[in-house]
Design an enzyme around this catalytic site. Structure first.
Site, PDB file in Angstrom:
ATOM      1  N   SER A   1       0.853  -1.190   0.000  1.00 52.48           N
ATOM      2  CA  SER A   1       0.000   0.000   0.000  1.00 52.48           C
ATOM      3  C   SER A   1       0.887   1.238   0.000  1.00 52.48           C
ATOM      4  O   SER A   1       2.033   1.192   0.474  1.00 52.48           O
ATOM      5  CB  SER A   1      -0.898   0.012   1.241  1.00 52.48           C
ATOM      6  OG  SER A   1      -1.563   1.261   1.376  1.00 52.48           O
TER       7      SER A   1
ATOM      8  N   TYR B   1      -2.666  -0.704  10.120  1.00 53.97           N
ATOM      9  CA  TYR B   1      -2.640  -1.038   8.686  1.00 53.97           C
ATOM     10  C   TYR B   1      -1.365  -0.509   8.048  1.00 53.97           C
ATOM     11  O   TYR B   1      -0.661  -1.224   7.325  1.00 53.97           O
ATOM     12  CB  TYR B   1      -3.878  -0.468   7.991  1.00 53.97           C
ATOM     13  CG  TYR B   1      -3.966  -0.850   6.531  1.00 53.97           C
ATOM     14  CD1 TYR B   1      -4.497  -2.071   6.151  1.00 53.97           C
ATOM     15  CD2 TYR B   1      -3.495   0.006   5.534  1.00 53.97           C
ATOM     16  CE1 TYR B   1      -4.568  -2.440   4.811  1.00 53.97           C
ATOM     17  CE2 TYR B   1      -3.559  -0.345   4.202  1.00 53.97           C
ATOM     18  CZ  TYR B   1      -4.090  -1.564   3.845  1.00 53.97           C
ATOM     19  OH  TYR B   1      -4.158  -1.934   2.521  1.00 53.97           O
TER      20      TYR B   1
END
Length: 247
Positions: A148, A161
């Site tokens: 990501s 995350y």
């Protein structure tokens, strides 16, 4: 860009975690259309069954089962089932992940933190370790870790995350160095803004119609799975750049 229709993955076996929806399902579908035999896993059995049915309608060879990548017993069963059905694993896509709350660290609760790290990072480790038992004797393979943008640059309120995806990037580079001598390549892919359920959870105010669909970012996943990327390892790719022809 090569098309998924040229059967560039004929004879290959791919395992895709988190393969029941979103990017994982799109990867499984693209690989099946490219000739691979595909096994998918995800925690929701009904969603796995539906994804398998959908991909078969497109003409792909795919099987799947429910499994939690963060549980060693589950992932051992998933890998064993894949090998029992198809005889090998040539491609692993570590896609399974969860988002967790979008709050500041000062307010971040412990239980969700532990769950995100368990799935996104420990699950990556457990799955890869188990698949390496198959890949290393073969002395060939491609491991693709879904990362990501928040695993490369610090952004506020991304919590566990973000930390887990920084871990994915580091794991990719470390493992690539470990496996150079056995011809197993390890790379990461940042999907970028993509029309998925997780993206909608993270950005509820965003118009999903303005985002690329998962199917539209498959070029880099196909490249990294195919023999044309032999020798490419330890790299981190941006799927959106590949979509725009920036490779």
């Amino acid at each position: 860009m090569a098309s998924a229709n040229d059967k560039k993955l004929l004879g290959k076996v791919a395992l895709v975690t988190g393969g029941s929806q979103g990017i994982g399902k799109a990867v499984a579908s693209a690989y099946a259309r490219a000739g691979a035999r595909v096994w998918i896993c995800a925690r929701n059995a009904a969603q796995v069954e539906q994804a398998v049915s959908d991909i078969r309608v497109e003409g792909g060879e795919v099987e799947g089962c429910a499994g939690d990548v963060g549980k060693s017993d589950d992932i051992e069963r998933v890998v064993e089932s894949t090998v029992r059905r198809y005889g090998a694993i040539h491609i692993l896509v570590n896609n399974a992940s969860v988002l967790g709350p979008r709050v500041a660290i000062a307010d971040y609760p412990l239980e969700p933190w532990e769950e995100v790290i368990r799935v996104n990072l420990t699950g990556l480790f457990l799955t890869t370790r188990e698949v390496l038992k198959v890949m290393m004797p073969q002395r060939q393979g491609s491991i693709i870790n879904v990362s990501s943008g928040v695993g490369r640059f610090g952004k506020p309120r991304w919590g566990a995350y973000s930390v887990s995806k920084f871990g994915v990037e580091g794991f990719t580079k470390m493992l690539a160095e470990e496996l150079k001598d056995v011809s197993i390549r390890v790379n990461a892919v940042n999907p970028g803004p993509t029309r998925t359920i997780m993206r909608a959870e993270a950005y509820p105010e965003e118009d999903p119609a303005k985002l690329a669909t998962p199917a539209e970012i498959m070029a880099v996943f196909l490249y990294l799975a195919a023999e044309e990327s032999a020798g490419v390892t330890g790299e981190s790719f941006d799927a959106q750049e590949w979509r725009r022809g920036g490779d």
